[in-house]
Design a protein around this motif. Structure first.
Motif, PDB file in Angstrom:
ATOM      1  N   ALA A  31      -9.603  -8.111  -3.969  1.00 49.72           N
ATOM      2  CA  ALA A  31     -10.564  -6.843  -3.696  1.00 49.72           C
ATOM      3  C   ALA A  31     -10.210  -5.903  -2.805  1.00 49.72           C
ATOM      4  O   ALA A  31     -10.155  -4.816  -2.646  1.00 49.72           O
ATOM      5  CB  ALA A  31     -12.110  -7.375  -3.305  1.00 49.72           C
ATOM      6  N   GLY A  32      -9.582  -6.620  -1.513  1.00 54.07           N
ATOM      7  CA  GLY A  32      -9.036  -5.918  -0.489  1.00 54.07           C
ATOM      8  C   GLY A  32      -7.761  -5.232  -0.904  1.00 54.07           C
ATOM      9  O   GLY A  32      -7.776  -3.904  -0.616  1.00 54.07           O
ATOM     10  N   THR A  33      -7.010  -5.445  -2.029  1.00 53.70           N
ATOM     11  CA  THR A  33      -5.869  -4.878  -2.221  1.00 53.70           C
ATOM     12  C   THR A  33      -6.354  -3.510  -3.110  1.00 53.70           C
ATOM     13  O   THR A  33      -5.854  -2.494  -2.769  1.00 53.70           O
ATOM     14  CB  THR A  33      -5.123  -5.780  -3.276  1.00 53.70           C
ATOM     15  N   ILE A  34      -7.479  -3.728  -3.919  1.00 48.95           N
ATOM     16  CA  ILE A  34      -7.944  -2.776  -4.633  1.00 48.95           C
ATOM     17  C   ILE A  34      -8.529  -1.744  -3.837  1.00 48.95           C
ATOM     18  O   ILE A  34      -8.357  -0.365  -4.025  1.00 48.95           O
ATOM     19  CB  ILE A  34      -9.086  -3.317  -5.614  1.00 48.95           C
ATOM     20  N   GLU A  35      -9.369  -2.259  -2.903  1.00 50.04           N
ATOM     21  CA  GLU A  35      -9.982  -1.240  -1.972  1.00 50.04           C
ATOM     22  C   GLU A  35      -8.949  -0.389  -1.114  1.00 50.04           C
ATOM     23  O   GLU A  35      -9.113   0.822  -1.085  1.00 50.04           O
ATOM     24  CB  GLU A  35     -10.974  -1.952  -0.804  1.00 50.04           C
ATOM     25  N   ALA A  69       0.870   3.639  -2.988  1.00 47.08           N
ATOM     26  CA  ALA A  69      -0.491   3.110  -2.315  1.00 47.08           C
ATOM     27  C   ALA A  69      -0.429   1.619  -2.646  1.00 47.08           C
ATOM     28  O   ALA A  69      -0.846   0.657  -1.853  1.00 47.08           O
ATOM     29  CB  ALA A  69      -1.578   3.770  -2.761  1.00 47.08           C
ATOM     30  N   PHE A  70      -0.350   1.213  -3.925  1.00 48.81           N
ATOM     31  CA  PHE A  70      -0.406  -0.356  -4.420  1.00 48.81           C
ATOM     32  C   PHE A  70       0.762  -1.106  -3.682  1.00 48.81           C
ATOM     33  O   PHE A  70       0.304  -2.262  -3.107  1.00 48.81           O
ATOM     34  CB  PHE A  70      -0.052  -0.281  -5.937  1.00 48.81           C
ATOM     35  N   ASP A  71       1.969  -0.534  -3.540  1.00 52.05           N
ATOM     36  CA  ASP A  71       2.870  -1.319  -2.897  1.00 52.05           C
ATOM     37  C   ASP A  71       2.573  -1.549  -1.419  1.00 52.05           C
ATOM     38  O   ASP A  71       2.703  -2.598  -0.909  1.00 52.05           O
ATOM     39  CB  ASP A  71       4.169  -0.627  -2.943  1.00 52.05           C
ATOM     40  N   ALA A  93       1.666  -5.342   0.244  1.00 54.89           N
ATOM     41  CA  ALA A  93       2.458  -5.789   1.102  1.00 54.89           C
ATOM     42  C   ALA A  93       1.772  -6.179   2.262  1.00 54.89           C
ATOM     43  O   ALA A  93       2.261  -7.182   3.188  1.00 54.89           O
ATOM     44  CB  ALA A  93       3.408  -4.596   1.758  1.00 54.89           C
ATOM     45  N   ALA A  94       0.700  -5.613   2.650  1.00 59.45           N
ATOM     46  CA  ALA A  94      -0.467  -6.136   3.573  1.00 59.45           C
ATOM     47  C   ALA A  94      -1.151  -7.455   3.326  1.00 59.45           C
ATOM     48  O   ALA A  94      -1.323  -8.098   4.309  1.00 59.45           O
ATOM     49  CB  ALA A  94      -1.427  -5.078   4.060  1.00 59.45           C
ATOM     50  N   THR A  95      -1.592  -7.612   2.093  1.00 57.31           N
ATOM     51  CA  THR A  95      -2.527  -8.589   1.847  1.00 57.31           C
ATOM     52  C   THR A  95      -2.019  -9.639   1.240  1.00 57.31           C
ATOM     53  O   THR A  95      -2.562 -10.972   1.153  1.00 57.31           O
ATOM     54  CB  THR A  95      -3.641  -7.841   0.655  1.00 57.31           C
ATOM     55  N   PHE A  96      -0.642  -9.518   0.270  1.00 57.03           N
ATOM     56  CA  PHE A  96      -0.107 -10.508  -0.620  1.00 57.03           C
ATOM     57  C   PHE A  96       0.768 -11.569   0.348  1.00 57.03           C
ATOM     58  O   PHE A  96       1.512 -11.027   1.305  1.00 57.03           O
ATOM     59  CB  PHE A  96       0.675 -10.097  -1.596  1.00 57.03           C
TER      60      PHE A  96
END
Length: 818
Positions: free
Chosen positions: A429-433, A460-462, A466-469
């Motif tokens: 959810a954080g990645t989507i947001e 944007a997805f990258d 990179a921050a959440t995974f």
């Protein structure tokens, strides 16, 4: 425009994830989620109110009216009052947080009552002081008095502070300064036109008194986690200059368009973490006061929704904006949907339902509003990528990878037992947001072109993954801070005010050279901030990293982290992780997020996605926190300000030395070494201050009285209209004027510094008042945009500043802003 319509068009050449997918076979498709491990106040501003005001005459040109109103605003504007409001908010929020950790609507009433009880003594003392001051000035011929006589008259009225909290005292002190500025403005303006000022002054002070209660109500709203009802612009003319609006803080697309247009030409746009903050609150407060001073109108000075809400008996919590709560509810539904999904097909509808709530909370989300086909594409695109991680076969292995990155270090199972069980859906959810937020900040032209839009979405997805995974699941080209081995974990994901915390901490040694080379909020050096907190450099510290999301405030981060760890953490210990800070502290500039300068001026205004750090000492002890969050016994860090007032042809310089630095200098003075210590300290302080002038950090402020033909479109940022060359020339001239004056004072007046250092107030401020400074007429022209090429050259070269102004240097106990 035709948006991508078939499955193949979702594919992209690059993918952020590593080769092997945990728990399943790689899909043969080119996608970023890869083959492998995927992932009414004054009801109108009709010329001028007739009657009380002595400043306008029939047929007065609109330009003169604007200039007078602008002058009133500049006279009462006080950034120290902004800080006092933020401090009062932090103290109130802390008082509420000690009793309530739950921000659900069910506790709103109790939290509101507790906050109101905390603020009541401050409100009562402030209103009583202003009423007594107004009574003391009745019948006084203020326009015939000098500034010194006015000060003596106002000194006779003092507030009653026996039951007021420390932050409340600071707030009332700011009100006293504001009231005095208002009195001086009316008296001086009356002198210019030879008119009586008594009636207008009384009306202005009554207006100030009436503004206290609604201002504190807005502080209350902030403290209980609601965005307060917007301030109603008291003067539409002034409001348009302050906020780029014609109807105050109306929450319309026009406001968003103005916000975006303001950034036209910048490298990028970014959404603030909250659409309104305390700086906007105090600017509107000053606009309302300026209107009362100039027009003499006091009957309806106030804020949007105030009368209507009180008439209907609504609580302040009911008045506040619910956009953050709606987003929190939508985020919770998205987390639940991702936890229950069994295939990628079930993800896209959940994403599409979540996006409108997110756009409602984004100040610049207008880029996606009204673009259903773009939103539809985005939902399908993210659904396809994120969908590869839902379901029991993949979420289990992913959960193990998340735990391996240090989730248990910050999970606090006793406080949030659901955190680990929700690790995968909360992360997705954080990645989507974060992806949607970044795309909403994309330039509009990129959304008009299919290829550009696809590329922007991939970028944007990258950045988001990179921050959440976990880094182990990402390709090396996507990884950020791989050597740190952590990821940003969302804290309080179902709260209206979540934030992210990095799952690893880093131990480093911070030397004096490194700390002094890094700037924190407002252009203050990190070294000054650490020394003021009681640290001796070099120091061994543990670095903790945080990231803002929609709804985050630094006060909130500090409050939750205090509860989590029991350490004495305040928002003043959180610093922006700029590329320079990340490079020097973490050896990895890529761990930072660059933001526009406006998000580096103050801790009250931060950006969504902005990153911060806290340095926890390992071998030293910070000074104890007293009087509320952010108020340490060691006081504020060393810092300085310069105010150039072209209207009065005077320049005021203030160099504040922290308590630790003050005592070092005072000891040297008592030993007879004043020139050896005091003069170098003053020189270093000015040079450090001057280096920050070009950064627009608020350390240099220019006030200019504009002519009718020089009306401007944006009032608070006069400095932004002055060419950098002119600022550079002024900087050099100031040094040439100040250093000889400092040298003389260090020899002859250093005892004054020592006396000021003995005062119970922390630190000492050395002020320099420069009168009859040459070149200020050209600075005023530069502010109005009416500067010729020859005049600009004279400013930049320093020729315009040739001459010797009169300079008076003095020392004052405590922190005093010019």
């Amino acid at each position: 425009m035709t948006i991508i319509t078939n499955e193949e068009q979702f594919t992209l050449e690059s993918q952020p994830f590593a080769e092997a997918a945990p728990g399943g076979e790689a899909e043969q498709t080119e996608s970023p989620t890869s083959e492998g491990a995927t992932s009414e106040s004054l009801a109108s501003f009709s010329p001028w109110a007739e009657g009380l005001t002595p400043f306008s005459e029939a047929g007065s040109p609109a330009g003169e009216q604007e200039a007078l109103l602008e002058s009133a605003f500049e006279a009462v504007r006080d950034e120290a009052f902004d800080e006092a409001v933020s401090e009062l908010l932090a103290e109130t929020e802390d008082a509420v947080g000690q009793r309530f950790s739950d921000e659900s609507p069910a506790t709103a009433g109790e939290r509101e009552r507790l906050a109101a009880a905390h603020l009541a003594p401050t409100q009562y003392a402030a209103e009583q002081y202003l009423e007594r001051l107004s009574e003391a000035l009745v019948g006084q011929d203020v326009e015939s008095l000098s500034d010194e006589q006015l000060d003596e008259l106002m000194d006779r009225v003092q507030p009653e502070l026996s039951e007021v909290s420390p932050a409340g005292e600071q707030f009332i002190g700011g009100l006293i300064r504001k009231a005095r500025s208002a009195v001086r403005f009316v008296a001086n303006a009356a002198k210019k036109v030879g008119a009586a000022a008594g009636g207008l002054l009384t009306a202005g002070l009554k207006g100030l008194t009436k503004l206290v209660r609604p201002l504190l109500k807005r502080v209350l709203s902030f403290a209980i986690g609601r965005l307060p009802a917007p301030l109603r612009a008291p003067a539409r003319l002034l409001s348009s200059k302050l906020f780029g609006e014609s109807e105050g803080f109306a929450e319309t697309s026009a406001e968003t368009e103005a916000f975006e247009a303001e950034r036209e030409g910048e490298a990028f746009a970014i959404s603030p973490a909250v659409s309104r903050d305390t700086e906007a609150l105090t600017e509107s407060f000053d606009a309302a006061l300026a209107e009362a001073l100039v027009s003499g109108e006091t009957g309806e000075v106030g804020f949007a929704g105030e009368g209507e809400a009180e008439a209907e008996g609504e609580s302040e919590a009911a008045q506040g904006s619910s956009e953050l709560e709606l987003l929190a509810e939508a985020r919770g539904r998205l987390i639940d949907a991702l936890a229950e999904a069994r295939s990628a097909d079930e993800v896209a509808p959940a994403v599409e339902q979540f996006i409108p709530a997110l756009l409602g909370a984004l100040r610049i989300g207008i880029n996606l509003v009204g673009r259903p086909r773009v939103v539809g594409f985005l939902a399908k695109f993210l659904g396809k990528l994120i969908g590869k991680w839902v379901g029991p076969q993949l979420s289990g292995p992913l959960s193990n990878a998340i735990v391996d990155t240090g989730l248990r270090l910050i999970s606090l199972e006793q406080l949030e037992p659901e955190l680990e069980s929700e690790a995968v859906p909360a992360m997705l959810a954080g990645t989507i947001e974060d992806t949607v937020r970044q795309l909403a900040e994309t330039s509009e032209y990129e959304l008009e072109d299919e290829s550009l839009m696809r590329a922007a979405t991939a970028r944007a997805f990258d950045r988001s993954v990179a921050a959440t995974f976990p880094p182990s699941l990402l390709r090396s080209g996507v990884q950020r801070g791989a050597q740190l081995g952590g990821r940003f974990v969302t804290r309080k994901a179902r709260s209206p005010r979540p934030y992210r915390r990095y799952s690893r901490s880093i131990d480093v040694e911070v030397t004096a050279g490194i700390a002094d080379a890094i700037d924190t909020f407002g252009g203050v050096s990190l070294g000054s901030s650490l020394r003021a907190a009681g640290l001796t450099l070099p120091a061994r510290v543990r670095i903790h990293l945080f990231q803002a999301t929609i709804g985050t405030s630094l006060r909130r981060i500090a409050a939750i982290e205090r509860t989590r760890s029991g350490v004495r953490l305040s928002s003043s210990q959180l610093h922006p992780l700029t590329p320079r800070a990340a490079g020097l502290l973490l050896k990895d500039p890529g761990m930072s997020v660059a933001v526009p300068a406006e998000f580096l001026r103050s801790r009250a205004r931060v950006a969504a996605g902005q990153r911060f750090y806290w340095l926890e000492p390992l071998d030293q002890t910070l000074l104890p926190t007293v009087g509320g969050p952010g108020r340490r016994s060691g006081g504020e860090p060393s810092q300085g300000w310069v105010v150039v007032d072209t209207r009065a042809s005077v320049i005021r310089v203030g160099l504040f030395f922290s308590e630790a630095e003050t005592q070092t200098i005072a000891a040297a003075i008592r030993e007879g070494r004043s020139e050896a210590v005091l003069l170098p300290a003053l020189t270093k302080a000015y040079d450090g201050l001057a280096r920050r002038f070009a950064q627009r950090t608020g350390r240099l402020r220019i006030r200019a009285e504009l002519e009718q033909s020089e009306a401007v479109s944006r009032l608070p940022r006069v400095l932004d209209r002055i060419p950098p060359g002119a600022v550079a020339g002024l900087t050099v001239a100031l040094r040439r004027w100040l250093l000889p004056a400092f040298a003389t004072w260090s020899r002859e007046g250093s005892a004054e510094f020592a006396r000021a250092s003995a005062d119970p107030r922390n630190g000492v401020t050395v002020t320099a008042t420069i009168r009859s400074a040459p070149g200020l007429d050209l600075v005023r022209q530069a502010a109005s945009g009416a500067l010729s090429a020859a005049s600009l050259a004279a400013l930049a070269s320093g020729r315009a500043f040739r001459g010797a102004p009169a300079i008076a240097v003095a020392a004052h106990p405590g922190r005093r802003r010019p």
